[in-house]
Design a protein around this motif. Sequence first.
Motif, PDB file in Angstrom:
ATOM      1  N   GLY A  86      29.366   3.046 -72.962  1.00 27.72           N
ATOM      2  CA  GLY A  86      28.273   2.313 -74.108  1.00 27.72           C
ATOM      3  C   GLY A  86      27.247   1.911 -73.178  1.00 27.72           C
ATOM      4  N   GLY A  87      27.562   1.514 -71.933  1.00 26.87           N
ATOM      5  CA  GLY A  87      26.237   0.680 -70.957  1.00 26.87           C
ATOM      6  C   GLY A  87      26.108   1.671 -70.097  1.00 26.87           C
ATOM      7  N   SER A  88      26.430   3.273 -70.347  1.00 28.27           N
ATOM      8  CA  SER A  88      25.555   4.646 -69.733  1.00 28.27           C
ATOM      9  C   SER A  88      24.849   5.194 -70.537  1.00 28.27           C
ATOM     10  CB  SER A  88      26.531   4.972 -68.718  1.00 28.27           C
ATOM     11  OG  SER A  88      27.349   4.214 -67.672  1.00 28.27           O
ATOM     12  N   LEU A  89      25.245   4.939 -71.691  1.00 30.08           N
ATOM     13  CA  LEU A  89      24.645   5.383 -73.037  1.00 30.08           C
ATOM     14  C   LEU A  89      23.310   4.578 -73.227  1.00 30.08           C
ATOM     15  CD1 LEU A  89      27.654   6.949 -74.682  1.00 30.08           C
ATOM     16  CD2 LEU A  89      26.300   8.509 -73.851  1.00 30.08           C
ATOM     17  N   LEU A  90      23.941   3.685 -73.659  1.00 29.80           N
ATOM     18  CA  LEU A  90      22.382   2.403 -73.449  1.00 29.80           C
ATOM     19  C   LEU A  90      21.260   2.469 -72.530  1.00 29.80           C
ATOM     20  CD1 LEU A  90      23.097  -1.062 -74.562  1.00 29.80           C
ATOM     21  CD2 LEU A  90      22.559   1.019 -76.375  1.00 29.80           C
ATOM     22  N   PHE A  91      21.497   2.813 -71.531  1.00 27.40           N
ATOM     23  CA  PHE A  91      20.767   3.070 -69.848  1.00 27.40           C
ATOM     24  C   PHE A  91      20.050   4.522 -70.503  1.00 27.40           C
ATOM     25  CE2 PHE A  91      20.517   4.804 -65.684  1.00 27.40           C
ATOM     26  CZ  PHE A  91      19.429   3.853 -66.270  1.00 27.40           C
ATOM     27  N   GLY A  92      20.782   4.903 -70.198  1.00 29.47           N
ATOM     28  CA  GLY A  92      20.176   6.770 -70.382  1.00 29.47           C
ATOM     29  C   GLY A  92      18.891   6.785 -71.812  1.00 29.47           C
TER      30      GLY A  92
ATOM     31  N   GLY B  51      23.219  -0.146 -54.809  1.00 25.41           N
ATOM     32  CA  GLY B  51      22.942   0.183 -56.074  1.00 25.41           C
ATOM     33  C   GLY B  51      21.616  -1.086 -57.059  1.00 25.41           C
ATOM     34  N   ILE B  52      20.494  -0.933 -57.242  1.00 24.36           N
ATOM     35  CA  ILE B  52      19.893  -1.339 -57.038  1.00 24.36           C
ATOM     36  C   ILE B  52      19.655  -2.830 -59.160  1.00 24.36           C
ATOM     37  CG2 ILE B  52      17.300  -1.721 -58.376  1.00 24.36           C
ATOM     38  CD1 ILE B  52      18.163  -0.548 -55.542  1.00 24.36           C
ATOM     39  N   SER B  53      20.528  -1.530 -60.244  1.00 26.12           N
ATOM     40  CA  SER B  53      20.731  -2.505 -60.974  1.00 26.12           C
ATOM     41  C   SER B  53      21.802  -4.337 -60.970  1.00 26.12           C
ATOM     42  CB  SER B  53      21.064  -2.088 -62.091  1.00 26.12           C
ATOM     43  OG  SER B  53      22.370  -1.200 -61.889  1.00 26.12           O
ATOM     44  N   GLY B  54      22.416  -3.597 -59.520  1.00 23.77           N
ATOM     45  CA  GLY B  54      23.943  -4.327 -59.755  1.00 23.77           C
ATOM     46  C   GLY B  54      23.095  -5.899 -58.056  1.00 23.77           C
ATOM     47  N   LEU B  55      22.053  -5.238 -57.630  1.00 26.93           N
ATOM     48  CA  LEU B  55      21.709  -6.260 -56.677  1.00 26.93           C
ATOM     49  C   LEU B  55      20.672  -7.005 -57.554  1.00 26.93           C
ATOM     50  CD1 LEU B  55      20.595  -3.592 -53.607  1.00 26.93           C
ATOM     51  CD2 LEU B  55      22.735  -5.298 -54.142  1.00 26.93           C
ATOM     52  N   LEU B 110      20.202  -4.447 -70.431  1.00 22.39           N
ATOM     53  CA  LEU B 110      21.440  -4.580 -70.741  1.00 22.39           C
ATOM     54  C   LEU B 110      21.995  -2.958 -70.332  1.00 22.39           C
ATOM     55  CD1 LEU B 110      22.359  -6.623 -72.432  1.00 22.39           C
ATOM     56  CD2 LEU B 110      21.925  -5.102 -74.828  1.00 22.39           C
ATOM     57  N   GLY B 111      22.233  -1.860 -70.838  1.00 23.84           N
ATOM     58  CA  GLY B 111      22.989  -0.714 -70.426  1.00 23.84           C
ATOM     59  C   GLY B 111      23.522  -1.134 -69.058  1.00 23.84           C
ATOM     60  N   THR B 112      22.300  -0.979 -67.886  1.00 19.95           N
ATOM     61  CA  THR B 112      23.255  -1.108 -66.410  1.00 19.95           C
ATOM     62  C   THR B 112      24.440  -2.050 -66.217  1.00 19.95           C
ATOM     63  OG1 THR B 112      20.941  -2.080 -65.550  1.00 19.95           O
ATOM     64  CG2 THR B 112      20.913   0.794 -66.199  1.00 19.95           C
ATOM     65  N   ARG B 113      23.759  -2.957 -66.778  1.00 20.41           N
ATOM     66  CA  ARG B 113      24.435  -4.426 -66.469  1.00 20.41           C
ATOM     67  C   ARG B 113      26.072  -3.799 -66.990  1.00 20.41           C
ATOM     68  NH1 ARG B 113      25.224  -6.288 -62.785  1.00 20.41           N
ATOM     69  NH2 ARG B 113      25.591  -8.480 -62.447  1.00 20.41           N
ATOM     70  N   TYR B 114      25.774  -3.138 -68.167  1.00 20.66           N
ATOM     71  CA  TYR B 114      27.712  -3.011 -68.980  1.00 20.66           C
ATOM     72  C   TYR B 114      28.379  -2.304 -68.134  1.00 20.66           C
ATOM     73  CZ  TYR B 114      27.598  -6.313 -72.941  1.00 20.66           C
ATOM     74  OH  TYR B 114      27.240  -7.720 -73.648  1.00 20.66           O
ATOM     75  N   GLY B 115      27.658  -1.157 -68.223  1.00 17.90           N
ATOM     76  CA  GLY B 115      27.829  -0.168 -67.881  1.00 17.90           C
ATOM     77  C   GLY B 115      28.048  -0.090 -65.995  1.00 17.90           C
ATOM     78  N   SER B 116      27.985  -0.717 -65.569  1.00 18.03           N
ATOM     79  CA  SER B 116      27.843  -1.639 -63.818  1.00 18.03           C
ATOM     80  C   SER B 116      27.088  -0.606 -62.885  1.00 18.03           C
ATOM     81  CB  SER B 116      29.366  -1.496 -63.476  1.00 18.03           C
ATOM     82  OG  SER B 116      30.545  -2.010 -64.125  1.00 18.03           O
ATOM     83  N   GLY B 117      25.871   0.122 -63.547  1.00 14.45           N
ATOM     84  CA  GLY B 117      25.045   0.985 -62.577  1.00 14.45           C
ATOM     85  C   GLY B 117      24.384   1.372 -63.355  1.00 14.45           C
TER      86      GLY B 117
END
Lengths: 139, 158
Positions: A86-92, B51-55, B110-117
């Motif tokens: 879900g997070g990756s889809l939002l990021f995209g 990984g920039i979002s993680g950093l 939000l998305g990169t933090r939930y998606g861990s990268g």
Amino acid sequence: MGKLTAMLAGLIFGCGLLLSGMANPAKVLGFLDLAGAWDPSLLLVMVGAIAVAAAPLAWAKRRTQSLLGAPMQLPVKRELDPRLIGGSLLFGIGWGIAGICPGPAVAILLSGHWQVILFVLAMLAGMLLFSALERRRAL
Amino acid sequence: MSIEGATTGGATIGGVAIDWLHFTPWTALAGGALIGLAAGLFVVLNGRIAGISGLLGSVLEGGEGRAEKALFLLGLLLAPLLWGLFAELPAIEFQSGWLGLVVAGLLVGLGTRYGSGCTSGHGVCGISRLSPRSLVATLGFMASGFATVFVLRHLFGG
């Protein structure tokens, strides 16, 4: 020493982003526009990056310490959970709207464009929102 | 933006029209190699994933290794100034208005933090170490990025 090498790595990373075209939102959107006139350049950015990074990362996997003696900190999670997907889809979606991802956002922050300043403020707000939601979840 | 045919030269691959005018294979490969070099140096010397979002996330939240992570980001931030000493900065063109930038920024944060990268942590470092999670994440954000541009440019856009 670790601080110096960290900054040096950041500098090289940023120059790579600038040279590659990743730091130009219009070029990123040209790559994401498969149905229009497609610019495949950014695929080659990934190919170039992975080709060079694969060996050092494979080496790192077998080690517990870095060359400077720091603990090797690689991600340990294995599961493909809904948060990852879900997070990756939002990021995209966000990436597709503006053509900016976190690395280039930092790398062009001082380039004098108001757009990237606004984007970075919103991105940091999104990250802080995540932290706040996580803290609530942990209660 | 571009006029069909004028920029594609008419050549298509698998039904996809290639934009040969904007295709920059050598700088893309060389820039990618520099990104890979930086990620390699960071893991070999500092033991960390570039990984920039993680950093960014851990610098915001505080905790272990904050100074080192902040210095990597400082290097990234200063890169255009270093570049500017030797050459003119490459083109940086934006195609969204303020509302798009705000919405995009929020979703990316939000998305990169939930998606861990993001593109660097998953797309470069994760795929380089053959992580299934990173492969899934990269396919996910690429797919939704393609879909978003399709919807905005070809369904709603002119």
